[in-house]
Scaffold this motif. Structure first.
Motif, PDB file in Angstrom:
ATOM      1  N   GLY A  57      -4.005   3.638  -8.929  1.00  0.00           N
ATOM      2  CA  GLY A  57      -3.669   2.317  -9.455  1.00  0.00           C
ATOM      3  C   GLY A  57      -2.330   1.830  -8.953  1.00  0.00           C
ATOM      4  O   GLY A  57      -1.693   2.429  -8.073  1.00  0.00           O
ATOM      5  N   GLU A  58      -1.894   0.708  -9.525  1.00  0.00           N
ATOM      6  CA  GLU A  58      -0.668   0.050  -9.100  1.00  0.00           C
ATOM      7  C   GLU A  58       0.572   0.937  -9.217  1.00  0.00           C
ATOM      8  O   GLU A  58       1.387   0.978  -8.303  1.00  0.00           O
ATOM      9  CB  GLU A  58      -0.467  -1.238  -9.916  1.00  0.00           C
ATOM     10  N   PRO A  59       0.752   1.666 -10.334  1.00  0.00           N
ATOM     11  CA  PRO A  59       1.964   2.481 -10.430  1.00  0.00           C
ATOM     12  C   PRO A  59       2.075   3.529  -9.327  1.00  0.00           C
ATOM     13  O   PRO A  59       3.153   3.746  -8.771  1.00  0.00           O
ATOM     14  CB  PRO A  59       1.842   3.142 -11.815  1.00  0.00           C
ATOM     15  N   LEU A  61       0.709   3.337  -6.374  1.00  0.00           N
ATOM     16  CA  LEU A  61       0.965   2.637  -5.111  1.00  0.00           C
ATOM     17  C   LEU A  61       2.448   2.298  -4.988  1.00  0.00           C
ATOM     18  O   LEU A  61       3.052   2.480  -3.925  1.00  0.00           O
ATOM     19  CB  LEU A  61       0.117   1.366  -5.043  1.00  0.00           C
ATOM     20  N   ALA A  62       3.037   1.813  -6.078  1.00  0.00           N
ATOM     21  CA  ALA A  62       4.463   1.486  -6.062  1.00  0.00           C
ATOM     22  C   ALA A  62       5.303   2.739  -5.813  1.00  0.00           C
ATOM     23  O   ALA A  62       6.300   2.704  -5.082  1.00  0.00           O
ATOM     24  CB  ALA A  62       4.865   0.834  -7.380  1.00  0.00           C
ATOM     25  N   ARG A  65       5.147   3.585  -2.062  1.00  0.00           N
ATOM     26  CA  ARG A  65       5.918   2.671  -1.219  1.00  0.00           C
ATOM     27  C   ARG A  65       7.421   2.816  -1.432  1.00  0.00           C
ATOM     28  O   ARG A  65       8.196   2.695  -0.478  1.00  0.00           O
ATOM     29  CB  ARG A  65       5.481   1.234  -1.498  1.00  0.00           C
ATOM     30  N   SER A  86     -11.042   0.034  -5.967  1.00  0.00           N
ATOM     31  CA  SER A  86     -10.783  -1.347  -6.376  1.00  0.00           C
ATOM     32  C   SER A  86     -10.685  -2.200  -5.125  1.00  0.00           C
ATOM     33  O   SER A  86      -9.784  -1.996  -4.300  1.00  0.00           O
ATOM     34  CB  SER A  86      -9.482  -1.436  -7.186  1.00  0.00           C
ATOM     35  N   THR A  88      -9.924  -5.331  -4.795  1.00  0.00           N
ATOM     36  CA  THR A  88      -8.732  -6.183  -4.774  1.00  0.00           C
ATOM     37  C   THR A  88      -7.502  -5.389  -4.350  1.00  0.00           C
ATOM     38  O   THR A  88      -6.713  -5.832  -3.505  1.00  0.00           O
ATOM     39  CB  THR A  88      -8.498  -6.789  -6.174  1.00  0.00           C
ATOM     40  N   LEU A  89      -7.339  -4.212  -4.932  1.00  0.00           N
ATOM     41  CA  LEU A  89      -6.192  -3.379  -4.580  1.00  0.00           C
ATOM     42  C   LEU A  89      -6.290  -2.893  -3.142  1.00  0.00           C
ATOM     43  O   LEU A  89      -5.283  -2.831  -2.428  1.00  0.00           O
ATOM     44  CB  LEU A  89      -6.108  -2.194  -5.542  1.00  0.00           C
ATOM     45  N   ARG A  92      -5.030  -5.512  -0.696  1.00  0.00           N
ATOM     46  CA  ARG A  92      -3.570  -5.582  -0.694  1.00  0.00           C
ATOM     47  C   ARG A  92      -2.957  -4.401   0.051  1.00  0.00           C
ATOM     48  O   ARG A  92      -1.934  -4.534   0.726  1.00  0.00           O
ATOM     49  CB  ARG A  92      -3.038  -5.608  -2.127  1.00  0.00           C
ATOM     50  N   ILE A  93      -3.568  -3.246  -0.083  1.00  0.00           N
ATOM     51  CA  ILE A  93      -3.055  -2.041   0.577  1.00  0.00           C
ATOM     52  C   ILE A  93      -3.133  -2.178   2.086  1.00  0.00           C
ATOM     53  O   ILE A  93      -2.178  -1.875   2.809  1.00  0.00           O
ATOM     54  CB  ILE A  93      -3.823  -0.806   0.081  1.00  0.00           C
ATOM     55  N   CYS A 101      -8.053   1.785   3.817  1.00  0.00           N
ATOM     56  CA  CYS A 101      -8.093   2.147   2.400  1.00  0.00           C
ATOM     57  C   CYS A 101      -9.536   2.515   2.083  1.00  0.00           C
ATOM     58  O   CYS A 101     -10.462   1.702   2.309  1.00  0.00           O
ATOM     59  CB  CYS A 101      -7.615   0.996   1.531  1.00  0.00           C
TER      60      CYS A 101
END
Length: 428
Positions: A57-59, A61-62, A65, A86, A88-89, A92-93, A101
């Motif tokens: 998830g987003e956390p 990924l952050a 990076r 996902s 959508t994610l 973005r990746i 991805c």
């Protein structure tokens, strides 16, 4: 078993998932760098084809990076494995620079991405990536992130070069807001100045360093901490930077303060006890000797206090003491020293106050105490006090002499019928 299809291919897998639904992909040449790298894998190849990053998830990924991607050489190919998938994610990746991805369990898609890399390597990867070094760095960062203690690393210019997740969380900052910054960028100026002076001294002296200070926590409050730091050296033996850890001692300090307060105060009323009174009084007498001025001592005794306990009960007596203390405090300045000498006797030390001024303070207190009515199921009574006043003069035995004079004056007030102050203003 030897890797027949891909004899030289090596892949580094960094698993940043907190919830693992799918197993690690079974890929030839895969080197797992966290949480426990397989012994010997990191030294078994000269180049790495790509870094595979498993996120959920987003956390995650952050985290990749901000904390891990900066460790990789420019152009180091990375493929993100999503668990769960996902769309959508994933978009973005890929837009963010990933080679591809893929879903964590989509081995065909992962192999296809790797095959493209093998046959069409990115031009940006002219410098080969040594998997042993990169795997060690990624593994070290992942291991440090599992520690609950905030850890940081600074270079010889006192700029942060790395930290673990606990350090970033403790400050309430992202990794990108820490790396490359100085203490003046991450802490209030007054605290940053303390940290920086310590770092300068530490780099000059070498070795280890420990000291207590405070840190502004992520919640905005100041926490008491101990810094434990050590200098690391470059190949020439010169100081190359600082590695440190932060130990939060806020609870210990709070306990120490509570214990100090308990040791210094009367448990029932919260005012100073007699031992603390004499310690503070000695400081006031020393100030009187140095600077001159005036100092007055007031001794107060609650009238017929034993009768209150006997007739209304000890709970009513305790209540009488608390109400009395509240009234006295309302009539004192911040610099005045108020203590319980024992039982129903209290003492006031009034800096920069003449005997006449002390009499005015005492009269206000006496008048207000007369308004206190103590009640219990057994009945009620009105409080009154007898008060003795003495002037403190400079000298080693000043407090003892003034205490004797104030006690004599108190006995005179009691002999005169109580609820009064001695000596009388005109008799001084």
């Amino acid at each position: 078993m030897p890797d027949v299809l891909h004899p030289t291919r090596r892949l580094l897998l960094l698993d940043l998932r907190t919830s693992k639904r799918a197993p690690e992909p079974e890929l030839p040449g895969l080197v797992v760098v966290n949480p426990n790298p397989r012994f010997g894998d990191q030294e078994s190849a000269d180049t790495a084809l790509a870094v595979l990053v498993a996120i959920d998830g987003e956390p995650a990924l952050a985290e990749w990076r901000q904390r891990f991607l900066p460790m990789c050489p420019n152009g180091c190919p990375h493929i993100v494995l999503l668990d769960p998938w996902s769309q959508t994610l994933a978009l973005r990746i890929v837009q963010g620079g990933a080679v591809d991805c893929c879903a964590m369990d989509d081995l065909e898609r992962i192999e296809l991405a790797l095959t493209r890399l093998e046959h069409h390597p990115r031009a940006a990867t002219a410098d080969p990536v040594a998997p042993s070094a990169l795997a060690h760095w990624l593994s070290l960062q992942a291991a440090l992130d599992t520690l609950p203690i905030p850890i940081f690393i600074k270079d010889r210019n006192r700029r942060y070069t790395a930290s673990n997740r606990a350090f970033a969380d403790y400050l309430g900052l992202a990794a990108g807001e820490i790396v490359g910054k100085t203490v003046f960028d991450v802490a209030p100026d007054d605290l940053a100045a303390i940290y920086d002076r310590s770092d300068v001294d530490h780099l000059a002296r070498g070795g280890t360093q420990s000291y207590e200070s405070q840190v502004r926590h992520a919640d905005g409050s100041l926490h008491d901490v101990v810094f434990h730091k050590a200098i690391f050296l470059d190949p020439a033996g010169e100081p190359d930077g600082i590695v440190g850890a932060i130990l939060d001692i806020s609870e210990r300090k709070a306990l120490e303060r509570r214990l100090e307060l308990l040791a210094a105060t009367d448990f029932l009323t919260g005012v100073y006890n007699l031992r603390t009174f004499y310690e503070l009084a000695r400081h006031e007498v020393s100030r009187l000797v140095r600077n001159g001025g005036e100092l007055a001592l007031v001794v107060i005794d609650i009238d017929h206090f034993k009768g209150i306990n006997d007739s209304l009960g000890h709970a009513a007596g305790d209540n009488a003491l608390k109400q009395f203390v509240a009234v006295v405090r309302e009539n004192l300045r911040e610099q005045d020293i108020f203590a319980r000498a024992g039982g129903d006797e209290f003492r006031l030390l009034l800096p920069d106050t003449s005997p006449a001024g002390a009499h005015l303070v005492a009269e206000r207190i006496r008048s207000e105490v007369n308004k206190i009515i103590v009640r219990s199921q057994r009945g009620r009574c009105r409080l009154s006090v007898s008060i003795g006043i003495a002037q403190c003069l400079p000298g080693e035995d000043s407090i003892d002499i003034a205490s004797g004079l104030a006690d004599d004056a108190l006995y005179e007030a009691k002999a005169a019928g109580r609820n009064c102050i001695y000596p009388l203003p005109e008799s001084r």
